[in-house]
Design a protein around this motif. Structure first.
Motif, PDB file in Angstrom:
ATOM      1  N   UNK A 166       0.795  -1.219   0.000  1.00  0.00           N
ATOM      2  CA  UNK A 166       0.000   0.000   0.000  1.00  0.00           C
ATOM      3  C   UNK A 166       0.832   1.275   0.000  1.00  0.00           C
ATOM      4  N   UNK A 167       2.152   1.164   0.019  1.00  0.00           N
ATOM      5  CA  UNK A 167       2.922   2.381   0.225  1.00  0.00           C
ATOM      6  C   UNK A 167       4.091   2.489  -0.753  1.00  0.00           C
ATOM      7  N   UNK A 168       4.178   3.622  -1.419  1.00  0.00           N
ATOM      8  CA  UNK A 168       5.259   3.908  -2.342  1.00  0.00           C
ATOM      9  C   UNK A 168       6.217   4.875  -1.653  1.00  0.00           C
ATOM     10  N   UNK A 169       7.438   4.428  -1.373  1.00  0.00           N
ATOM     11  CA  UNK A 169       8.365   5.259  -0.588  1.00  0.00           C
ATOM     12  C   UNK A 169       8.812   6.502  -1.348  1.00  0.00           C
ATOM     13  N   UNK A 170       8.568   6.553  -2.666  1.00  0.00           N
ATOM     14  CA  UNK A 170       8.954   7.746  -3.425  1.00  0.00           C
ATOM     15  C   UNK A 170       7.899   8.845  -3.337  1.00  0.00           C
ATOM     16  N   UNK A 171       6.772   8.532  -2.717  1.00  0.00           N
ATOM     17  CA  UNK A 171       5.697   9.521  -2.590  1.00  0.00           C
ATOM     18  C   UNK A 171       6.129  10.587  -1.592  1.00  0.00           C
ATOM     19  N   UNK A 172       6.294  11.846  -2.016  1.00  0.00           N
ATOM     20  CA  UNK A 172       6.713  12.855  -1.051  1.00  0.00           C
ATOM     21  C   UNK A 172       5.553  13.248  -0.139  1.00  0.00           C
ATOM     22  N   UNK A 173       5.623  12.811   1.103  1.00  0.00           N
ATOM     23  CA  UNK A 173       4.600  13.192   2.077  1.00  0.00           C
ATOM     24  C   UNK A 173       5.246  13.151   3.451  1.00  0.00           C
ATOM     25  N   UNK A 174       4.888  14.108   4.294  1.00  0.00           N
ATOM     26  CA  UNK A 174       5.448  14.111   5.639  1.00  0.00           C
ATOM     27  C   UNK A 174       4.597  13.226   6.551  1.00  0.00           C
ATOM     28  N   UNK A 175       5.184  12.867   7.687  1.00  0.00           N
ATOM     29  CA  UNK A 175       4.485  12.061   8.680  1.00  0.00           C
ATOM     30  C   UNK A 175       3.168  12.742   9.055  1.00  0.00           C
TER      31      UNK A 175
END
Lengths: 252, 294
Positions: free
Chosen positions: A86-95
């Motif tokens: 479910x998660x793409x580590x290249x997605x720029x998003x903060x915690x």
């Protein structure tokens, strides 16, 4: 009081092949339940049916007494999906951006998160041990930290039921210990009903209150000490399941 | 540079360009992050069929383009939601069929003196007052809806399944979003052309992605880049006498290369600094390494 989750006579198939057959399961308020079974046994499918992400072939799922397809109070439910898918580590998003998304259902469109929401985010981060990490990019965190971000997102809406799908995958043994300690705290101190999916019977069984063993059918359901007998585990993992469960009646 | 503004057609071109410069990356951010970047290209190619249809029916191509793009967008979303085919395969299917339809329609419309090149590569300098009004209205509607559903669209892009469990009306929002993409493509094609419209939706976002650690920053950075390249691309094309659409896209690509090169150099320098720092801190390790040598 209504049970948190009721599953009645549930059948599900992907195409021809039956994935789940005749599942009956009740989760009461305050339960800490582990769904166990080998890979491909239908655990994740059952979770998705419980959350209304899949529609059953027949049978019924109720959340807090309401049929899941008519259930609207989703803020009462928190969900931590299988991380890898479910998660793409290249997605720029903060915690902070990711965790505050857990409150969007309650907030409604057109409204920006306010002071209450920001405080809830900070509290959820404190709870999972990530206090002050709100500004960090999720993709740059370690696997265990990312997992805790997603738990914080599920907790930030203050749910009564928390559903976790294989939450322990990829955690080392130390992270695993503190992870289960966190789940115990949520269950015991905050009264959150927990359903967690796992394919390993070792660590989980010592920590949870109840287990439900699934391999296409519900093989056994109850306290770990009573249910995880050699005979049941053999039926769950060892012997070809098709033959063993043929004609078998599940009595919850 | 002031003389540019003394021509009405140039002022209209700049206004149209700036609107599209904001609009394309604003929609593109969500497309790229959903790994659906190819969608813009597909809808753009399909809208060529709309252009030909308008010519044949004698209706304004702006209207038919919009209609065809919206229909294609809804078809794509229905196939995707059914979940039986891969997203990129659906796009390939719709794009090639749409393009084939366009080619056949254009061959039928040959007698109508179709300016196909203008649609393929954009004709921003011929944007009339009516066209500009359409671009501004569509721009306002799309940006307004994006602002209203910004946080929901972010959540769906990040994790569609969890967004569903949070109670967001994901299916309806997906349909709305894809309609916004179709609207954007149909007006942006006027400026940069059908063949280049996806570049303006995708490349500013990719450039911003290299330089962003948060979604908020990604969004605003993409918009800033889009506006910048549309303005300077137009100004450059005016002075150099080059094609406006191509100039805008080339400038966008140049900025991407610059950002890619810049971040690579910065990372290498960071790595070297980190390496020397650890060497200074751990002289023993270095010493051991030397003594244990041959």
């Amino acid at each position: 009081m209504n049970p948190v989750v009721e599953v009645r006579d549930l059948f599900f198939s992907y195409g021809e092949e039956m994935v789940l057959e005749q599942i009956d399961l009740t989760v009461a308020r305050g339960d800490f339940l582990a769904l166990m079974g080998p890979n491909g046994s239908g655990k994740t499918t059952l979770v998705k049916l419980i959350l209304g992400l899949l529609k059953p072939l027949s049978g019924e799922v109720r959340l807090f007494g309401c049929p899941v397809d008519r259930f609207r109070q989703w803020y009462r439910v928190g969900y931590v999906p299988q991380k890898a898918t479910s998660f793409d580590t290249r997605f720029p998003a903060t915690v902070e951006e990711v965790v505050s998304a857990g409150r969007y259902g309650r907030l409604g469109p057109g409204r920006r998160p306010g002071k209450d929401d920001r405080r809830a985010v900070e509290e959820a981060l404190e709870l999972v041990g990530l206090g002050g990490a709100g500004h960090r990019t999720v993709g740059n965190l370690s696997g265990g930290q990312q997992q805790r971000v997603f738990i914080a997102r599920a907790l930030v809406g203050q749910p009564e039921l928390l559903v976790l799908d294989e939450p322990a995958v990829g955690l080392d043994s130390r992270a695993l210990e503190s992870f289960y300690a966190l789940l115990e705290r949520l269950n015991r101190d905050m009264g959150i009903t927990l359903i967690t999916v796992s394919h390993d019977t070792g660590t989980v069984a010592r920590r949870v209150g109840k287990v439900a063993c699934i391999n296409r059918r519900l093989i056994c359901h109850g306290a770990p000490s009573q249910v995880l007998t050699t005979a049941n585990l053999a039926r769950l993992y060892g012997i070809p399941v098709r033959r063993v469960v043929h004609g078998h009646q599940t009595t919850p | 540079m002031g003389e540019i503004f003394s021509y009405d057609f140039m002022v209209r071109a700049l206004l149209a360009g700036l609107t599209v410069g904001v609009l394309c990356p604003a929609v593109g951010v969500f497309l790229v992050m959903r790994r659906y970047a190819f969608m813009a290209d597909t809808l753009a190619h399909v809208s060529l069929a709309g252009v030909a249809l308008g010519m044949i029916l004698g209706i304004s191509p702006s209207v038919t383009t919009l209609g065809v793009a919206l229909a294609a967008a809804l078809g794509i979303e229905r196939l995707r939601a059914a979940g039986r085919l891969h997203g990129e395969a659906i796009l390939a299917l719709v794009m090639s069929s749409g393009l084939a339809l366009a080619v056949v329609l254009i061959s039928l419309a040959r007698g109508f003196n179709v300016d196909v090149m203008g649609y393929l590569f954009g004709s921003i300098l011929t944007v009339g007052p009516g066209d500009l009004l359409l671009i501004l209205v569509v721009g306002a509607v799309v940006l307004g809806l994006l602002a209203f559903f910004y946080k929901e669209l972010f959540f769906i892009a990040f994790d569609e399944e969890c967004a569903r469990v949070t109670g967001l009306p994901v299916d309806r929002l997906n349909v709305l979003f894809i309609l916004l993409v179709a609207l954007t493509v149909s007006v942006a094609a006027r400026v940069v052309g059908i063949l280049l419209v996806s570049a303006l939706m995708v490349i500013p976002v990719l450039t911003a992605q290299l330089l962003s650690g948060s979604f908020r920053r990604l969004f605003w950075f993409s918009l800033a880049l889009g506006v910048t390249v549309c303005f300077w691309g137009l100004v450059l094309s005016y002075h150099l006498g080059t094609a406006p659409g191509g100039s805008i896209v080339l400038l966008t690509a140049a900025l991407f290369v610059l950002a890619q090169g810049g971040t690579a150099v910065w990372r290498a320098r960071q790595r070297r600094r980190l390496a020397t720092a650890t060497e200074e801190k751990l002289p023993l390790v270095k010493l051991e390494g030397r003594t244990s040598g041959p």
